[in-house]
Design an enzyme around this catalytic site. Structure first.
Site, PDB file in Angstrom:
ATOM      1  N   THR A   1       9.455   1.978  -1.379  1.00  0.00           N
ATOM      2  CA  THR A   1      10.610   2.393  -1.893  1.00  0.00           C
ATOM      3  C   THR A   1      11.809   2.581  -1.304  1.00  0.00           C
ATOM      4  O   THR A   1      13.106   2.195  -1.707  1.00  0.00           O
ATOM      5  CB  THR A   1      10.283   3.940  -2.175  1.00  0.00           C
ATOM      6  OG1 THR A   1       9.109   4.106  -2.926  1.00  0.00           O
ATOM      7  CG2 THR A   1      11.450   4.753  -2.971  1.00  0.00           C
TER       8      THR A   1
ATOM      9  N   ASP B   1       6.432   3.363  -9.918  1.00  0.00           N
ATOM     10  CA  ASP B   1       5.426   4.152  -9.319  1.00  0.00           C
ATOM     11  C   ASP B   1       5.467   5.438 -10.039  1.00  0.00           C
ATOM     12  O   ASP B   1       6.090   6.343 -10.302  1.00  0.00           O
ATOM     13  CB  ASP B   1       5.686   4.440  -7.933  1.00  0.00           C
ATOM     14  CG  ASP B   1       4.537   5.080  -7.121  1.00  0.00           C
ATOM     15  OD1 ASP B   1       3.897   5.651  -7.738  1.00  0.00           O
ATOM     16  OD2 ASP B   1       4.443   4.847  -5.907  1.00  0.00           O
TER      17      ASP B   1
ATOM     18  N   LYS C   1       0.860  -1.080   0.113  1.00  0.00           N
ATOM     19  CA  LYS C   1      -0.006  -0.056   0.061  1.00  0.00           C
ATOM     20  C   LYS C   1       0.938   1.126  -0.085  1.00  0.00           C
ATOM     21  O   LYS C   1       2.042   1.138   0.488  1.00  0.00           O
ATOM     22  CB  LYS C   1      -0.887   0.062   1.051  1.00  0.00           C
ATOM     23  CG  LYS C   1      -1.857   0.896   1.285  1.00  0.00           C
ATOM     24  CD  LYS C   1      -2.987   0.732   2.299  1.00  0.00           C
ATOM     25  CE  LYS C   1      -3.795   1.734   2.708  1.00  0.00           C
ATOM     26  NZ  LYS C   1      -4.737   1.586   1.429  1.00  0.00           N
ATOM     27  N   GLY C   2       0.434   2.426  -0.380  1.00  0.00           N
ATOM     28  CA  GLY C   2       1.194   3.640  -0.574  1.00  0.00           C
ATOM     29  C   GLY C   2       1.481   4.016   0.787  1.00  0.00           C
ATOM     30  O   GLY C   2       0.855   3.683   1.839  1.00  0.00           O
ATOM     31  N   GLY C   3       2.791   4.452   0.940  1.00  0.00           N
ATOM     32  CA  GLY C   3       3.431   5.053   2.276  1.00  0.00           C
ATOM     33  C   GLY C   3       3.703   4.207   3.161  1.00  0.00           C
ATOM     34  O   GLY C   3       3.873   4.429   4.513  1.00  0.00           O
ATOM     35  N   VAL C   4       4.039   2.672   2.913  1.00  0.00           N
ATOM     36  CA  VAL C   4       4.388   1.896   3.896  1.00  0.00           C
ATOM     37  C   VAL C   4       5.944   1.417   3.674  1.00  0.00           C
ATOM     38  O   VAL C   4       6.695   1.169   4.802  1.00  0.00           O
ATOM     39  CB  VAL C   4       3.858   0.231   3.635  1.00  0.00           C
ATOM     40  CG1 VAL C   4       2.289   0.588   3.770  1.00  0.00           C
ATOM     41  CG2 VAL C   4       4.004  -0.089   2.177  1.00  0.00           C
TER      42      VAL C   4
END
Length: 318
Positions: A34, A57, A28-31
């Site tokens: 990257t 992304d 999920k985004g923000g976990v």
């Protein structure tokens, strides 16, 4: 349970199994996927493997993690490590130019204005950027091994990752259908030319549009096979109920589609984490291995901090 005790929890810490040449970090985004991708790529390059890490992304942040500016082409960022943030929109433009060139060689000149209008409309349509990113990803996969020993992919959030991984298998029947239509059109042209005794058409193998379709079909088939044979997906999550639920669904779908799952990373575990959620995450991913990382006071950006992190997450995909 204290933070130190949590660090060693789960079957994945220290798991050693056959490594995969291609690794995706998804979630999920923000976990923090990257950051994990950048750290894993550094671990590979430090081990002497010529490594490329790329971001698929559309909201790139790989350069921020590595504390350097990245662009469309791979840039050397450390010994043995190159990184890139591919420009999907530029890739869409290149694809449209290529298709236009093929159409110009294969179709009557009088219909080219309509073809150009159609391509311009299609280029702005939904899915084109994802499709272009999938093409860029396949380009990178085709260079492993060869140009690169390892490829690490910082994936888009879960939904995008699933669509991208599915795309080669989904597009293959569509491209096959286009090729069959083109073959039938060429057969009709040859028949008409034979009837009027004015056959000038070359062999179907010389048709640039058909050749391009067959090349694309083979490329997609090969990519779909490699994604399931040579790649593994490492899911990253934080110990929150909604994030766990989405990650579980992603894991189920990936496993059901035949993708190999590597050790999951439970990231940013606070000292007061919800023990029920944490325990549920450990149970869910115990089979593939779990790495737990405590919530840090500072963001782990830059090569030195990432190297310290890499030592914690370096469990290879099984």
């Amino acid at each position: 349970m204290g933070t130190d005790a949590r660090r060693g929890a789960g079957a994945g810490v220290g798991v050693h199994a056959a490594d995969a040449p291609i690794t995706f970090f998804g979630g999920k985004g923000g976990v923090g996927k990257t950051t994990m991708a950048a750290a894993a790529a550094l671990a590979h390059s430090d081990a002497g493997r010529r490594t490329l890490v790329i971001s698929t992304d559309p909201a790139h942040s790989l350069g921020d993690a590595l504390e350097t500016r990245l662009g469309d082409r791979p840039r050397r960022v450390a010994d043995g490590l190159w990184a890139a943030e591919p420009d999907a929109e530029a890739a869409v433009r290149r694809r449209v130019e290529q298709v236009t060139e093929d159409a110009h060689a294969a179709l009557p000149r009088e219909i080219m204005p309509a073809v150009r209008r159609h391509l311009a409309h299609a280029a702005a349509g939904p899915g084109m950027v994802e499709s272009a990113l999938a093409d860029l990803l396949i380009d990178a996969m085709d260079q492993v091994p060869g140009e690169w020993d390892r490829l690490v992919v910082d994936s888009a959030p879960t939904g995008h990752l699933l669509r991208m991984l599915d795309l080669p298998a989904l597009l293959t029947p569509w491209v096959r259908g286009l090729a069959r239509q083109r073959e039938r059109a060429l057969d009709a042209d040859r028949f008409a030319a034979d009837v009027v005794g004015a056959r000038e058409q070359g062999d179907a193998a010389e048709d640039p549009l058909l050749r391009r379709l067959h090349e694309r079909r083979l490329r997609l088939e090969r990519a779909a096979e490699r994604l399931r044979g040579d790649a593994c997906v490492r899911l990253v999550l934080v110990p929150r109920r909604m994030v766990l639920a989405e990650t579980e669904r992603a894991a189920d779908r990936l496993a059901g589609a035949g993708f190999r799952l590597g050790p999951a990373v439970i990231n940013q575990v606070p000292a007061d984490a919800d023990e029920r959620v944490l325990a549920a995450a450990r149970r869910r991913f115990a089979g593939q291995g779990v790495v737990e990382l405590p919530l840090a006071a500072e963001e782990p950006t830059g090569p030195e901090r990432l190297r310290a992190l890499a030592a914690r997450i370096a469990a290879p995909c099984g």
